[in-house]
Design a protein around this motif. Sequence first.
Motif, PDB file in Angstrom:
ATOM      1  N   UNK A  26       0.834  -1.198   0.000  1.00  0.00           N
ATOM      2  CA  UNK A  26       0.000   0.000   0.000  1.00  0.00           C
ATOM      3  C   UNK A  26       0.872   1.253   0.000  1.00  0.00           C
ATOM      4  N   UNK A  27       0.312   2.321  -0.546  1.00  0.00           N
ATOM      5  CA  UNK A  27       0.922   3.634  -0.391  1.00  0.00           C
ATOM      6  C   UNK A  27      -0.060   4.505   0.385  1.00  0.00           C
ATOM      7  N   UNK A  28       0.414   5.079   1.494  1.00  0.00           N
ATOM      8  CA  UNK A  28      -0.396   5.936   2.345  1.00  0.00           C
ATOM      9  C   UNK A  28       0.143   7.357   2.241  1.00  0.00           C
ATOM     10  N   UNK A  29      -0.686   8.301   1.830  1.00  0.00           N
ATOM     11  CA  UNK A  29      -0.214   9.675   1.668  1.00  0.00           C
ATOM     12  C   UNK A  29       0.239  10.279   2.999  1.00  0.00           C
ATOM     13  N   UNK A  30       1.004  11.361   2.937  1.00  0.00           N
ATOM     14  CA  UNK A  30       1.500  11.996   4.162  1.00  0.00           C
ATOM     15  C   UNK A  30       0.362  12.426   5.083  1.00  0.00           C
ATOM     16  N   UNK A  31       0.634  12.357   6.377  1.00  0.00           N
ATOM     17  CA  UNK A  31      -0.308  12.809   7.399  1.00  0.00           C
ATOM     18  C   UNK A  31       0.195  14.101   8.014  1.00  0.00           C
ATOM     19  N   UNK A  32      -0.728  14.931   8.458  1.00  0.00           N
ATOM     20  CA  UNK A  32      -0.347  16.201   9.086  1.00  0.00           C
ATOM     21  C   UNK A  32       0.452  15.951  10.363  1.00  0.00           C
ATOM     22  N   UNK A  33       0.033  14.958  11.135  1.00  0.00           N
ATOM     23  CA  UNK A  33       0.745  14.597  12.374  1.00  0.00           C
ATOM     24  C   UNK A  33       1.283  13.178  12.230  1.00  0.00           C
ATOM     25  N   UNK A  35       2.316  11.073  14.389  1.00  0.00           N
ATOM     26  CA  UNK A  35       1.864  10.103  15.383  1.00  0.00           C
ATOM     27  C   UNK A  35       0.609   9.373  14.913  1.00  0.00           C
ATOM     28  N   UNK A  36      -0.157   9.975  14.001  1.00  0.00           N
ATOM     29  CA  UNK A  36      -1.366   9.311  13.507  1.00  0.00           C
ATOM     30  C   UNK A  36      -1.027   8.037  12.737  1.00  0.00           C
ATOM     31  N   UNK A  89      -9.102   0.218   4.701  1.00  0.00           N
ATOM     32  CA  UNK A  89      -9.716   1.484   4.283  1.00  0.00           C
ATOM     33  C   UNK A  89     -10.433   2.175   5.443  1.00  0.00           C
ATOM     34  N   UNK A  90     -11.198   1.409   6.217  1.00  0.00           N
ATOM     35  CA  UNK A  90     -11.947   2.004   7.342  1.00  0.00           C
ATOM     36  C   UNK A  90     -11.006   2.617   8.374  1.00  0.00           C
ATOM     37  N   UNK A  91      -9.971   1.887   8.743  1.00  0.00           N
ATOM     38  CA  UNK A  91      -9.036   2.413   9.739  1.00  0.00           C
ATOM     39  C   UNK A  91      -8.256   3.620   9.203  1.00  0.00           C
ATOM     40  N   UNK A  95      -8.041   8.328  10.237  1.00  0.00           N
ATOM     41  CA  UNK A  95      -6.859   9.162  10.427  1.00  0.00           C
ATOM     42  C   UNK A  95      -6.585  10.146   9.294  1.00  0.00           C
ATOM     43  N   UNK A  96      -7.154   9.902   8.119  1.00  0.00           N
ATOM     44  CA  UNK A  96      -6.862  10.780   6.983  1.00  0.00           C
ATOM     45  C   UNK A  96      -8.020  10.779   5.995  1.00  0.00           C
ATOM     46  N   UNK A  97      -8.280  11.927   5.408  1.00  0.00           N
ATOM     47  CA  UNK A  97      -9.287  12.032   4.352  1.00  0.00           C
ATOM     48  C   UNK A  97      -8.701  11.705   2.976  1.00  0.00           C
ATOM     49  N   UNK A  98      -7.371  11.657   2.885  1.00  0.00           N
ATOM     50  CA  UNK A  98      -6.719  11.341   1.615  1.00  0.00           C
ATOM     51  C   UNK A  98      -6.784   9.833   1.369  1.00  0.00           C
TER      52      UNK A  98
END
Length: 148
Positions: A26-33, A35-36, A89-91, A95-98
Motif C-alpha cells: 500500500x501507499x499511504x499519503x503523508x499525514x499532518x501529524x 503520530x497518527x 480502508x476504514x481504519x 486518520x486521513x481524508x486522503x
Amino acid sequence: MDKIDRIMEITNRYLERFGRALIGIYYLPPLAENWKFTVFINSLLVTLRRMDLMPGYCWFVDANEGHYLILWLNGYFRNDLSDVMPVVFRLWQIHSQQPLTVIDSIPLSTDNPEYGKSRLRHFLYSPGLNQTVTANWHQRTFGMSRLR
C-alpha cells in the motif's frame, strides 16, 4: 543488509513459518501529524490479529513523507485481499481524508515461491521507488522490531 534484503528475509521467514502468505503493498499519503501513522498501524495490527491473520509488516517513508506499507498475512483460504481491504480502508479513513493506494496483492506459497518473490522484487527495485525512498524505515514481525 539493505532494505530489500530485509524485506526478502521477512518473506522467507513468513513462508517457513506458515507455508503460505499473502502480501499486501500500500501507499499511504503523508499525514499532518506523524503520530497518527503509528496509531493507524497499531489499530490495524490489533484488528488483523483478531481476524487471526498473523500479520507481519514493514514500512518506509518516501521523500514526500508518505508511507509505503507492506503487510504479510496468513495466506490460507484466501487468494486476494478482499476480506482485508475494508478493514484497511476504514481504519485509514479515521486518520486521513486522503485516499490510500493499493499497489499490489501477492500470494506466496512454499510450492511455488519464486513467482511471488519475483513480483515483490519487481516492486522493490522499481526505479521511482528507489529514487524517492529515504533511509527511514521500520519492520516488525514475530516479536522483533527494528527502526533505522
